[in-house]
Design a protein around this motif. Structure first.
Motif, short mmCIF file in Angstrom:
data_model
loop_
_atom_site.label_atom_id
_atom_site.label_comp_id
_atom_site.label_asym_id
_atom_site.label_seq_id
_atom_site.Cartn_x
_atom_site.Cartn_y
_atom_site.Cartn_z
N ARG A 29 46.81 29.85 -18.64
CA ARG A 29 47.98 30.19 -19.46
C ARG A 29 49.10 30.82 -18.64
O ARG A 29 50.19 31.08 -19.15
CB ARG A 29 47.56 31.17 -20.56
N ILE A 30 48.84 31.09 -17.35
CA ILE A 30 49.81 31.79 -16.51
C ILE A 30 50.97 30.85 -16.14
O ILE A 30 50.78 29.65 -15.92
CB ILE A 30 49.11 32.31 -15.24
N ASP A 31 52.18 31.40 -16.03
CA ASP A 31 53.37 30.60 -15.70
C ASP A 31 53.29 30.06 -14.28
O ASP A 31 52.53 30.55 -13.44
CB ASP A 31 54.63 31.45 -15.87
N GLU A 32 54.09 29.04 -14.00
CA GLU A 32 54.01 28.31 -12.74
C GLU A 32 54.36 29.18 -11.54
O GLU A 32 53.74 29.07 -10.47
CB GLU A 32 54.92 27.08 -12.78
N ASP A 33 55.38 30.05 -11.68
CA ASP A 33 55.73 30.91 -10.55
C ASP A 33 54.57 31.84 -10.17
O ASP A 33 54.30 32.08 -8.98
CB ASP A 33 56.97 31.75 -10.89
N SER A 34 53.89 32.36 -11.18
CA SER A 34 52.75 33.24 -10.90
C SER A 34 51.61 32.47 -10.25
O SER A 34 50.90 33.00 -9.39
CB SER A 34 52.27 33.90 -12.20
N ARG A 35 51.44 31.21 -10.63
CA ARG A 35 50.41 30.39 -9.99
C ARG A 35 50.78 30.09 -8.54
O ARG A 35 49.93 30.10 -7.65
CB ARG A 35 50.21 29.10 -10.79
N THR A 36 52.07 29.83 -8.31
CA THR A 36 52.52 29.61 -6.93
C THR A 36 52.29 30.87 -6.09
O THR A 36 51.83 30.81 -4.95
CB THR A 36 54.00 29.23 -6.91
N ARG A 37 52.62 32.02 -6.66
CA ARG A 37 52.40 33.30 -5.97
C ARG A 37 50.91 33.48 -5.66
O ARG A 37 50.54 33.90 -4.55
CB ARG A 37 52.92 34.44 -6.84
N THR A 97 46.06 37.59 -10.72
CA THR A 97 46.30 37.49 -12.15
C THR A 97 45.00 37.78 -12.89
O THR A 97 43.91 37.76 -12.31
CB THR A 97 46.78 36.08 -12.55
N TRP A 98 45.13 38.02 -14.16
CA TRP A 98 43.94 38.11 -15.00
C TRP A 98 43.27 36.74 -15.06
O TRP A 98 43.92 35.69 -14.98
CB TRP A 98 44.30 38.57 -16.41
N ALA A 99 41.95 36.73 -15.18
CA ALA A 99 41.19 35.50 -15.39
C ALA A 99 39.87 35.89 -16.05
O ALA A 99 39.65 37.06 -16.37
CB ALA A 99 40.96 34.77 -14.07
N PHE A 100 39.01 34.92 -16.24
CA PHE A 100 37.75 35.16 -16.94
C PHE A 100 36.60 35.13 -15.93
O PHE A 100 36.30 34.07 -15.36
CB PHE A 100 37.55 34.11 -18.03
N PRO A 101 35.96 36.27 -15.65
CA PRO A 101 34.99 36.37 -14.56
C PRO A 101 33.88 35.33 -14.58
O PRO A 101 33.60 34.69 -13.56
CB PRO A 101 34.43 37.79 -14.72
N GLN A 102 33.24 35.13 -15.73
CA GLN A 102 32.11 34.20 -15.76
C GLN A 102 32.55 32.76 -15.52
O GLN A 102 31.85 31.98 -14.87
CB GLN A 102 31.37 34.32 -17.10
N PRO A 127 52.18 43.28 -13.19
CA PRO A 127 52.72 42.23 -14.06
C PRO A 127 51.67 41.27 -14.61
O PRO A 127 51.58 41.03 -15.80
CB PRO A 127 53.72 41.51 -13.14
N LYS A 128 50.90 40.65 -13.74
CA LYS A 128 49.79 39.78 -14.15
C LYS A 128 48.55 40.42 -13.52
O LYS A 128 48.22 40.12 -12.39
CB LYS A 128 49.99 38.36 -13.63
N PRO A 129 47.87 41.28 -14.23
CA PRO A 129 46.99 42.28 -13.58
C PRO A 129 45.75 41.71 -12.91
O PRO A 129 44.66 41.67 -13.49
CB PRO A 129 46.63 43.21 -14.73
N GLY A 130 45.92 41.28 -11.64
CA GLY A 130 44.77 40.86 -10.87
C GLY A 130 43.77 41.97 -10.66
O GLY A 130 42.56 41.74 -10.54
N VAL A 131 44.26 43.22 -10.61
CA VAL A 131 43.37 44.36 -10.42
C VAL A 131 42.45 44.53 -11.62
O VAL A 131 41.30 44.97 -11.48
CB VAL A 131 44.17 45.64 -10.13
#
Length: 569
Positions: A29-37, A97-102, A127-131
């Protein structure tokens, strides 16, 4: 009907080199710029460690990455296949970015062996909390019982091409060294001639625990084989002359020889180096040890042979008559636990030369002052490390790397100019030959350590402290060295946190070892990955030193602490 495939013959095997694979999860669901980053961060992390993690031969550990963002199980399967085909056996996850661990990290991780090291490195991003993902994945993996290291570092919250800070990179590189060390020794071997010298429990080759803990094999050969090969001259006689010429050039008249018989015995010692070197090469060995006393050079019931001091020093050095070489950790007296200590610290330091020492005499400050009074030396400085704290005289007849005759980076010519090779003590070593002696200069920082094994818990441990080398006034130095063995190498060591009383009481053996260019966190990460108990009981050392120690892995904290967790393994 299908037929089995016969694989092509290999003339000489090439041991597997650990390969690091870098990847990142993402959210569809993440925007394209965030995926590029996120893709750029994968590349940035991989390039940060590429070339920064060296094997003992100074070649960099290979680093690969996949720019396929793992949104779900399908991408996890793709990246897993990419990594398998690239020979990846160490994993670094760098979420932004956030994602689903499993669906992501765990789905990838489960396709690798259970002992695959994994690290999660992220920026403290908002912003897109990878932490947030990093904490979720770290918690999930830890709760199902697998070791994982979390490195919450720093890189900019915004921008397509962020760069991590130096401290974040250092933390990651230290972990990578630990992971490479743990993986690199699996399936490898050391070659030890004879049994442990004088039956010391602290030197025993614990073959099965070593195999089960580290995946390392201990090849044991009888010293008779070496004696026979020396007698048969199973070495290149031309190369022996070259090696002797190299010693003559660099040591000169500091090589003590009273007659031609002494010269022949010394040549025999050099021939031992060539024979053992070739045996170790044939067996792809990464270290070794030699029993020597009593049967080889000290037992008058047999035919005592020359000491192996020069051979052992050459193995532990980063050079010989052929030029630069890889330091091969080598233990005198077939001290296998000493060998293991030096082997792991050599890998952890990226191939720096190990130092083998007797814990010969621990000098408390008052003892040094008393000796100074006895020899009529007054006006001692009041603000030096050794006068304030005392020192340990590391002094042994064999295995002292020639590199420790000078500071790191000292030229071969200058190192060898400080080396003497007096005749060995005829009463102690009736087989003759030559000892090696030098005085290590002050100013070398490192870790002094020693491994131990306990039959009670079935665990290896590492007793360690930061330390540095020091020197004392020349007259005092001579008196101190003469109280032990002047004709063996001496390194005066000052531990950072241990008191001299603690050093006297907590030694786990009569030998200890030191390595430079070895950050504390690097060793701690390695102990985490291998289940080795960390023993640093010094009253003056805090339990956690920020910027020096690695933070405790979560799996330790939720299982009663580091030692409690390791006892369960």
């Amino acid at each position: 009907m299908s037929e089995a495939k016969c694989l092509p013959t290999i003339g000489k095997s090439t041991p597997k080199v650990p390969t690091i694979g870098v990847f990142s999860p993402c959210d569809p669901r993440i925007d394209e710029d965030s995926r590029t980053r996120a893709k750029n961060i994968i590349k940035m992390v991989a390039n940060t460690i590429s070339g920064a993690v060296l094997l003992p031969d100074k070649t960099p550990a290979p680093v690969v990455y996949s720019d396929v963002l793992i949104d779900s199980e399908a991408q996890a399967d793709i990246v897993a296949q990419q990594f398998r085909e690239a020979g990846v056996d160490i994993l670094i996850c760098c979420p932004d970015t956030w994602a689903f661990p499993q669906l992501t990290g765990i789905s990838l991780l489960q396709q690798f062996p259970a002992n695959t090291p994994i690290n999660i490195t992220c920026g403290n991003s908002g912003p897109k909390p990878g932490v947030v993902y990093a904490h979720a994945l770290n918690g999930a993996i830890s709760q199902y019982g697998k070791m994982v290291s979390l490195n919450v570092g720093t890189w900019p919250d915004t921008g397509l091409d962020p760069q991590m800070t130096e401290q974040t990179a250092k933390n990651l590189i230290d972990w990578c060294y630990a992971a490479v060390t743990a993986v690199a020794v699996r399936g490898r071997r050391v070659v030890v001639f004879g049994h442990d010298s004088m039956g010391m429990e602290t030197a025993l080759a614990h073959v099965i625990p070593t195999r089960n803990t580290f995946g390392l094999e201990i090849t044991r050969l009888d010293m008779k084989l070496l004696a026979d090969m020396i007698s048969k001259k199973a070495y290149d006689e031309k190369e022996l002359k070259e090696l002797r010429g190299w010693i003559d050039k660099h040591v000169g008249d500091r090589l003590e020889l009273k007659d031609s018989a002494d010269g022949e015995r010394f040549n025999q010692s050099l021939a031992m180096y060539l024979v053992v070197r070739d045996i170790m090469s044939d067996l792809n060995a990464i270290g070794g040890g030699f029993m020597s006393q009593l049967e080889w050079g000290s037992d008058s019931r047999g035919l005592p042979l020359p000491v192996a001091d020069c051979m052992e020093s050459l193995f532990n050095s980063t050079f010989d008559h052929n030029g630069p070489k890889t330091a091969k950790p080598y233990a005198t007296e077939a001290d296998v636990q000493g060998l293991l200590t030096m082997l792991f610290t050599t890998y952890l330091s990226g191939g720096e030369p190990p130092l083998f020492m007797d814990l010969r005499k621990v000098w408390e400050s008052w003892e040094i002052k008393k000796l100074a009074d006895e020899i009529g030396l007054s006006g001692l400085p009041t603000d030096t490390d050794w006068i304030e704290k005392g020192l340990v005289d590391g002094n042994n007849s064999g295995s002292a790397s020639f590199n420790w005759a000078g500071l790191p980076g000292t030229s071969v010519e200058d190192l060898m100019s400080g080396v003497q090779m007096p005749l060995a003590d005829a009463g102690y070593f009736p087989g003759g030959g030559n000892s090696v002696t030098f005085m290590t200069p002050a100013g070398i920082d490192g870790i002094a350590a020693r491994m131990a094994y306990s039959a009670v818990n079935g665990k290896f441990s590492m007793v360690w402290d930061e330390a540095k080398t020091t020197t004392v006034p020349e007259k005092l130095e001579k008196a101190m060295c003469n109280l032990t063995n002047w004709n063996w190498p001496h390194t005066f060591v000052v531990p950072k946190y241990a008191s001299m009383v603690e050093y006297k009481q907590y030694a786990v053996a009569n030998h200890f070892h030191m390595s430079w260019n070895l950050p504390v966190a690097r060793m701690q990460h390695w102990m985490d990955l291998t289940g080795v108990l960390s023993v640093a009981p010094w009253a003056a050392r805090p339990s956690f030193i920020e910027g020096v120690d690695r933070p405790q892995p979560l799996i330790h904290l939720i299982n009663g602490g580091e030692n409690s967790y390791k006892q369960m393994l």
